[in-house]
Design a protein around this motif. Structure first.
Motif, mmCIF file in Angstrom:
data_model
loop_
_atom_site.group_PDB
_atom_site.id
_atom_site.type_symbol
_atom_site.label_atom_id
_atom_site.label_comp_id
_atom_site.label_asym_id
_atom_site.label_seq_id
_atom_site.Cartn_x
_atom_site.Cartn_y
_atom_site.Cartn_z
ATOM 1 N N GLY A 1 18.833 35.475 37.060
ATOM 2 C CA GLY A 1 19.264 36.848 36.811
ATOM 3 C C GLY A 1 20.422 37.111 37.747
ATOM 4 N N VAL A 2 20.661 38.373 38.068
ATOM 5 C CA VAL A 2 21.676 38.656 39.085
ATOM 6 C C VAL A 2 21.001 38.406 40.432
ATOM 7 C CG1 VAL A 2 23.272 40.346 40.031
ATOM 8 C CG2 VAL A 2 22.714 40.402 37.583
ATOM 9 N N MET A 3 21.639 37.605 41.258
ATOM 10 C CA MET A 3 21.020 37.193 42.515
ATOM 11 C C MET A 3 21.673 37.929 43.700
ATOM 12 S SD MET A 3 19.373 34.337 41.185
ATOM 13 C CE MET A 3 19.037 33.261 42.544
ATOM 14 N N SER A 4 21.002 37.842 44.846
ATOM 15 C CA SER A 4 21.488 38.536 46.036
ATOM 16 C C SER A 4 22.792 37.941 46.574
ATOM 17 C CB SER A 4 20.404 38.524 47.116
ATOM 18 O OG SER A 4 19.983 37.190 47.342
ATOM 19 N N ALA A 5 23.187 36.770 46.079
ATOM 20 C CA ALA A 5 24.490 36.155 46.407
ATOM 21 C C ALA A 5 24.688 35.034 45.398
ATOM 22 C CB ALA A 5 24.491 35.580 47.822
ATOM 23 N N ASP A 6 25.897 34.507 45.340
ATOM 24 C CA ASP A 6 26.146 33.383 44.433
ATOM 25 C C ASP A 6 25.254 32.209 44.848
ATOM 26 O OD1 ASP A 6 27.083 31.215 42.996
ATOM 27 O OD2 ASP A 6 29.193 31.746 43.219
ATOM 28 N N PRO A 7 24.328 31.792 43.978
ATOM 29 C CA PRO A 7 23.384 30.741 44.373
ATOM 30 C C PRO A 7 24.058 29.400 44.693
ATOM 31 C CG PRO A 7 23.169 31.269 42.031
ATOM 32 C CD PRO A 7 24.088 32.289 42.619
ATOM 33 N N ARG A 8 25.313 29.240 44.267
ATOM 34 C CA ARG A 8 26.011 27.995 44.621
ATOM 35 C C ARG A 8 26.399 27.991 46.095
ATOM 36 N NH1 ARG A 8 30.192 28.457 39.751
ATOM 37 N NH2 ARG A 8 30.094 30.540 40.661
ATOM 38 N N VAL A 9 26.494 29.185 46.679
ATOM 39 C CA VAL A 9 26.896 29.291 48.087
ATOM 40 C C VAL A 9 25.675 29.514 48.973
ATOM 41 C CG1 VAL A 9 28.251 30.649 49.746
ATOM 42 C CG2 VAL A 9 29.152 30.229 47.426
ATOM 43 N N VAL A 10 24.774 30.379 48.517
ATOM 44 C CA VAL A 10 23.594 30.728 49.321
ATOM 45 C C VAL A 10 22.365 30.175 48.603
ATOM 46 C CG1 VAL A 10 22.279 32.622 50.336
ATOM 47 C CG2 VAL A 10 24.762 32.824 50.125
ATOM 48 N N LYS A 11 21.821 29.104 49.156
ATOM 49 C CA LYS A 11 20.727 28.398 48.469
ATOM 50 C C LYS A 11 19.472 29.254 48.342
ATOM 51 C CE LYS A 11 23.102 24.718 47.766
ATOM 52 N NZ LYS A 11 24.129 25.182 46.820
ATOM 53 N N VAL B 1 25.930 47.077 39.438
ATOM 54 C CA VAL B 1 26.359 45.850 38.761
ATOM 55 C C VAL B 1 27.887 45.819 38.599
ATOM 56 C CG1 VAL B 1 26.531 45.378 36.272
ATOM 57 C CG2 VAL B 1 24.552 44.666 37.523
ATOM 58 N N MET B 2 28.475 46.989 38.343
ATOM 59 C CA MET B 2 29.934 47.033 38.212
ATOM 60 C C MET B 2 30.605 46.672 39.534
ATOM 61 S SD MET B 2 30.601 50.261 35.786
ATOM 62 C CE MET B 2 32.351 50.372 35.874
ATOM 63 N N GLU B 3 30.059 47.193 40.629
ATOM 64 C CA GLU B 3 30.639 46.867 41.942
ATOM 65 C C GLU B 3 30.517 45.371 42.214
ATOM 66 O OE1 GLU B 3 32.060 48.922 44.186
ATOM 67 O OE2 GLU B 3 31.600 50.842 43.252
ATOM 68 N N LEU B 4 29.346 44.833 41.917
ATOM 69 C CA LEU B 4 29.118 43.397 42.149
ATOM 70 C C LEU B 4 30.100 42.549 41.348
ATOM 71 C CD1 LEU B 4 25.262 42.965 42.113
ATOM 72 C CD2 LEU B 4 26.841 42.003 43.749
ATOM 73 N N ALA B 5 30.259 42.907 40.073
ATOM 74 C CA ALA B 5 31.150 42.127 39.215
ATOM 75 C C ALA B 5 32.593 42.289 39.679
ATOM 76 C CB ALA B 5 30.999 42.573 37.767
ATOM 77 N N TYR B 6 32.952 43.514 40.050
ATOM 78 C CA TYR B 6 34.315 43.773 40.500
ATOM 79 C C TYR B 6 34.620 42.961 41.756
ATOM 80 C CZ TYR B 6 38.471 46.301 41.967
ATOM 81 O OH TYR B 6 39.750 46.621 42.345
ATOM 82 N N PHE B 7 33.628 42.858 42.639
ATOM 83 C CA PHE B 7 33.839 42.129 43.888
ATOM 84 C C PHE B 7 33.473 40.656 43.767
ATOM 85 C CE2 PHE B 7 34.085 46.430 45.663
ATOM 86 C CZ PHE B 7 35.278 46.295 46.342
ATOM 87 N N GLY B 8 33.555 40.117 42.567
ATOM 88 C CA GLY B 8 33.574 38.660 42.424
ATOM 89 C C GLY B 8 32.311 37.991 41.927
ATOM 90 N N ALA B 9 31.191 38.719 41.727
ATOM 91 C CA ALA B 9 29.994 38.034 41.222
ATOM 92 C C ALA B 9 30.266 37.644 39.772
ATOM 93 C CB ALA B 9 28.776 38.948 41.316
ATOM 94 N N LYS B 10 30.454 36.368 39.532
ATOM 95 C CA LYS B 10 30.879 35.886 38.212
ATOM 96 C C LYS B 10 29.822 36.114 37.130
ATOM 97 C CE LYS B 10 34.991 33.878 38.504
ATOM 98 N NZ LYS B 10 35.419 34.879 39.476
ATOM 99 N N VAL B 11 28.662 36.576 37.537
ATOM 100 C CA VAL B 11 27.543 36.603 36.594
ATOM 101 C C VAL B 11 27.743 37.591 35.432
ATOM 102 C CG1 VAL B 11 26.157 38.175 38.024
ATOM 103 C CG2 VAL B 11 25.014 36.561 36.500
ATOM 104 N N LEU B 12 28.519 38.656 35.617
ATOM 105 C CA LEU B 12 28.786 39.606 34.520
ATOM 106 C C LEU B 12 30.238 40.075 34.560
ATOM 107 C CD1 LEU B 12 25.683 41.987 34.411
ATOM 108 C CD2 LEU B 12 26.422 40.507 32.569
#
Ligand SMILES: Nc1ncnc2c1ncn2[C@@H]1O[C@H](COP(=O)(O)OP(=O)(O)O)[C@@H](O)[C@H]1O
Ligand SMILES: N[C@@H](CC(=O)OP(=O)(O)O)C(=O)O
Length: 467
Positions: free
Chosen positions: A237-247, A260-271
């Motif tokens: 789902g949407v995670m607390s950080a990019d799982p590729r960086v934070v295991k 979710v908009m803030e997260l996506a705007y600030f780089g979370a590629k998930v949405l």
């Protein structure tokens, strides 16, 4: 919970080969079988969008052989998938894929002859990815025993402005989508819509920005008044950080549209950053779900935030490849017209500003932009502002943001972030807090961004071990 109508979006990873497509089709089919009407919205097979962008550039620069080689590779990949999904060599699907590659080849040849790649021709070329994957999904659904029909974004009724590369839906899109899809649904047919793309009033193909299939799905969701929109992903789902960086990043159970908009705007590629906007007025929830674990609830995105006790911050995210543009000149910047001319120049270039900060002496304005936009930002500023101002680029920057509605009115959140950064010896280049108090963002040197993300994630107790 019982549903009447769901929109299901499948991204590139879930469309990457025949096996993934078959699995994605089975996820839609299991809802259809229990009486739910489903509209499927698909992305291009993983990597195809980048391949199309690359081959369009090759044609523009005169390397038609390289462009044609890429087209041949793509053709083989789509034929193989069709064949593995059970299409006979003379089937409609195979014929359609062949014809589409031929049209693509002609469009690319036009770019080569003209040595010109306009935003409009780039959109025409890049949208072939989704137009080619939609028939594969239709085929897989039919193999699963469903009746399916695929449509391009335009055929599905998605009408956009002519802002090629980043088009937005026109207000009458919603009525049109409803008209085009309702008949199919009531006839028991599952529509498969090519995501990421729409068309202008004049019929020119447009795209909705990278990652735009999420946006297509929510446009369709609003148009049909769906119960929910489900975005199937290769993460829980949407995670607390990019799982590729934070295991040890964790799944977030509930997020608000704003978060979710803030997260996506600030780089979370998930949405896609605008994906939730069509849902906001209607209050339709979005669920981000794991294709590998379909019974896991994933992340529910809804109107109301849910504040987690003791966790004012829900996620840490980062934008890489950022440049800071510094505009300076003693005594000159204090004049409001000069500031206005800086922003005018930026607006004319349509550059997205990630962060803005002005020193209190008013002799310096710093603008954070994506490095790909830096050249034209510099050129626009140099042409558009007074000669006494110095305009310089500082490349190699990243923007790190913390997001969460719980930080509203909470003291000490920024202090916790800055302590974590200082402990890691990370130098902060710019600071900004959104007036909505949903985020605090900082610019840091790009080399430090992963260490900074890990440290901030830990400082807010977001990891599996510390939660
Ligand atoms: N906060 C986050 N939560 C979940 N995934 C994230 C986050 N930040 C970045 N990602 C990345 O986003 C990817 C999913 O987005 P994307 O590949 O665009 O999905 P799809 O193409 O399936 O729609 C994940 O594989 C993950 O690495
Ligand atoms: N294929 C498009 C649109 C999209 O949404 O893709 P994905 O769902 O794979 O992120 C892109 O790569 O931008």
């Amino acid at each position: 919970m019982s549903y009447d109508l769901l929109v299901m979006k499948f991204g590139g990873t879930n469309m990457q080969d025949s096996r993934a497509i078959r699995h994605s089709a089975s996820l839609a089919a299991r809802s259809v079988r229990v009486g739910v009407k489903v509209v499927v919205v698909v992305s291009a097979m993983a990597g195809v969008t980048n391949q199309l962008l690359k081959l369009a550039d090759a044609a523009q620069s005169g390397d038609i052989a390289a462009a044609n080689d890429e087209i041949a590779l793509m053709r083989t990949r789509h034929f193989t998938a069709a064949q593995e999904l059970g299409a006979a060599p003379d089937s409609i699907t195979v014929r359609e894929i062949r014809e589409m590659h031929e049209t693509l080849r002609q469009a690319v040849y036009g770019v080569y002859l003209l040595r010109e790649l306009t935003p409009r021709s780039r959109d025409l070329i890049v949208a072939f990815g989704e137009r080619l994957s939609a028939p594969l999904m239709s085929l897989a659904l039919e193999q699963d025993g469903l009746r399916a029909h695929h449509l391009s974004g335009g055929e599905a009724g998605i009408l956009t402005d002519s802002h090629f590369g980043n088009a937005k839906p026109m207000p009458n899109t919603y009525e049109r989508v409803k008209d085009r899809l309702s008949g199919l649904l009531s006839a028991g047919v599952t529509p498969v819509v090519a995501g990421f793309m729409g068309e202008t009033e004049k019929g020119a193909i447009t795209t909705l920005g990278r990652g735009g299939t999420d946006f297509s799905a929510t446009i369709v969701g609003k148009a049909l008044g769906a119960d929910e929109v489900w975005a199937w992903k290769d993460v829980d789902g949407v995670m607390s950080a990019d799982p590729r960086v934070v295991k040890d990043a964790q799944n977030i159970e509930v997020l608000s549209y704003g978060e979710v908009m803030e997260l996506a705007y600030f780089g979370a590629k998930v949405l896609h950053p605008l994906a939730v906007t069509p849902l906001q007025e209607s209050g339709i929830p979005l669920r981000v779900k794991s294709a590998a674990d379909p019974d896991f609830p994933g992340t529910l995105v809804q109107a109301q935030p849910r504040d987690e006790d003791g966790h004012p911050v829900k996620a840490v995210t980062a934008i890489r490849n950022v440049s800071i543009i510094n505009v300076s000149g003693a005594g000159v910047l204090g004049i409001p017209e000069v500031i206005a001319s800086v922003f005018d120049a930026i607006a004319r270039e349509n550059v997205t500003l990630l962060m803005v900060s002005q020193s209190s002496s008013m002799s310096n304005v710093s603008l954070a932009v994506q490095t790909v936009d830096a050249e034209r930002t510099l050129a626009a500023l140099r042409a558009g502002v007074s000669l006494e101002l110095k305009v310089e680029e500082q490349p190699g920057v990243a923007v790190l943001a913390i997001v969460g509605s719980g930080m509203r009115g909470q003291k000490g959140v920024s202090a916790r972030m800055f302590t974590a950064l200082a402990d890691q010896d990370v130098n902060v280049l710019m600071i900004s807090q959104g007036s909505s108090e949903l985020n605090v963002s900082v610019a840091v040197e790009a080399a430090h961004v992963d260490a900074a993300t890990l440290a901030v994630h830990r400082a807010f107790g977001l990891g599996a071990a510390t939660a």
